[in-house]
Design an enzyme around this catalytic site. Sequence first.
Site, mmCIF file in Angstrom:
data_model
loop_
_atom_site.group_PDB
_atom_site.id
_atom_site.type_symbol
_atom_site.label_atom_id
_atom_site.label_comp_id
_atom_site.label_asym_id
_atom_site.label_seq_id
_atom_site.Cartn_x
_atom_site.Cartn_y
_atom_site.Cartn_z
ATOM 1 N N CYS A 8 -5.263 0.414 3.425
ATOM 2 C CA CYS A 8 -5.418 -0.995 3.823
ATOM 3 C C CYS A 8 -6.851 -1.460 3.607
ATOM 4 C CB CYS A 8 -5.024 -1.179 5.282
ATOM 5 S SG CYS A 8 -5.979 -0.173 6.441
ATOM 6 N N HIS A 31 -6.319 -1.588 11.596
ATOM 7 C CA HIS A 31 -5.732 -1.948 10.315
ATOM 8 C C HIS A 31 -6.495 -3.093 9.642
ATOM 9 C CE1 HIS A 31 -2.643 -2.393 7.303
ATOM 10 N NE2 HIS A 31 -2.363 -3.637 7.672
ATOM 11 N N ASN A 84 -1.464 -9.337 4.357
ATOM 12 C CA ASN A 84 -1.304 -7.916 4.636
ATOM 13 C C ASN A 84 -1.003 -7.183 3.329
ATOM 14 O OD1 ASN A 84 -1.145 -5.576 6.100
ATOM 15 N ND2 ASN A 84 0.686 -6.154 7.279
ATOM 16 N N GLN A 93 0.818 -1.214 0.000
ATOM 17 C CA GLN A 93 0.000 0.000 0.000
ATOM 18 C C GLN A 93 0.849 1.260 0.000
ATOM 19 O OE1 GLN A 93 -1.868 -1.058 3.890
ATOM 20 N NE2 GLN A 93 -1.300 1.011 4.542
#
Length: 333
Positions: free
Chosen positions: A143, A279, A300, A137
């Site tokens: 996110c 997150h 992630n 990102q």
Amino acid sequence: MLLCVGVMLLVVASDLGLCLDEDDLDTQWEQWKTTYGKEYDDYEEVYRNNNWKKNMRMIEVHNQEAEQGKHSYKLGMNQLGDLDFSPTKTDIYNQGTMQVCPKDDYRTVVYDRICSLLLPRSVDYREEGMVTPVKNQGHCDSCWAFSAVGALEGQLAKKTGKLLELSPQNLVDCDPESDGCVGGHMTDAFYYVLTNGINSERDYPYMEEKQPCRYNASAIAAQCKDFKEIPEGDECILAATLYKVGPLSVAINTNHVKFMLYKSGIYYNPECDKDNISHAVLLVGYGETAEGEKYWIVKNSFGTSWGEDGYMRIARNRDNHCGIASQASYPIM
Ligand SMILES: *[C@@H]1O[C@H](CO)[C@@H](O)[C@H](O)[C@H]1NC(C)=O
Ligand SMILES: *[C@@H]1O[C@H](CO)[C@@H](O)[C@H](O)[C@H]1NC(C)=O
């Protein structure tokens, strides 16, 4: 007086004719549901069916004993047959939604029956071709867009059999409810995709900053019909939903240097605050080590050098660690 009603009902429907062969039971279950117009979602179906079978067996045993003169009355299946009559347990669905159930009852009833009995020991959607490569990102708090796109990509792959990268930039630029590179919500993103559709990553590449919306409706790559949220905080439901649906959007607490610097192993940090979720990531599976340590697998958006090739394993069934089950959702395509 209320007890009388129950007993009356049982006696009235007492001559259905029982045969407790398993296949037969399944057929009878279907008939029973039709007769009484019962409809359940998948979780409740499992729970109800369990109660129903238990009651059917109880009825059979009781009635055999009655034939032998041990009881002065017989029992029979009726519209109450899907309830859990154990005196120590509250029927968890009686109150309406699952969230209102007392935690202990909920745990013993649903957790044991669904989680232990019915779910596989491990699920990994990376092996099913439902997860695209890990992204980065960069200097943009997007996110939420990566998490939403990951869930959409999973459902698209499930529906079409093709894995296609969708565009987080499309969401960053165009979702009116979110704040682009300052943050956003996956459910808002799903709502945007529901009303507009979304372009592919190839047609609308990632820019690492918010720009004017360039969504091209002629190049629509995916659209969802609806989206759902999972009851807050329950890892059993999270696992069951993951297994049934595919990769899910989740959010966790990551306000800790040890999260940022995670490399490998099963993340368990006592300082992780499950009430302060910050997150978004993508839940792609769960599993268990040879020693029996249970974990979730999350994708992630910090690039592949972070964690286990961009993924983290995080403690599972340890009191909703880091809030993994607090804010989970998924699109319906
Ligand atoms: C929008 O998509 C269509 C179909 O792929 C394409 O022909 C057109 O050039 C695109 N428009 C823009 C402004 O990129
Ligand atoms: C949640 O985390 C943020 C960011 O680290 C912090 O500023 C805030 O004080 C925390 N809130 C609570 C209630 O702990």
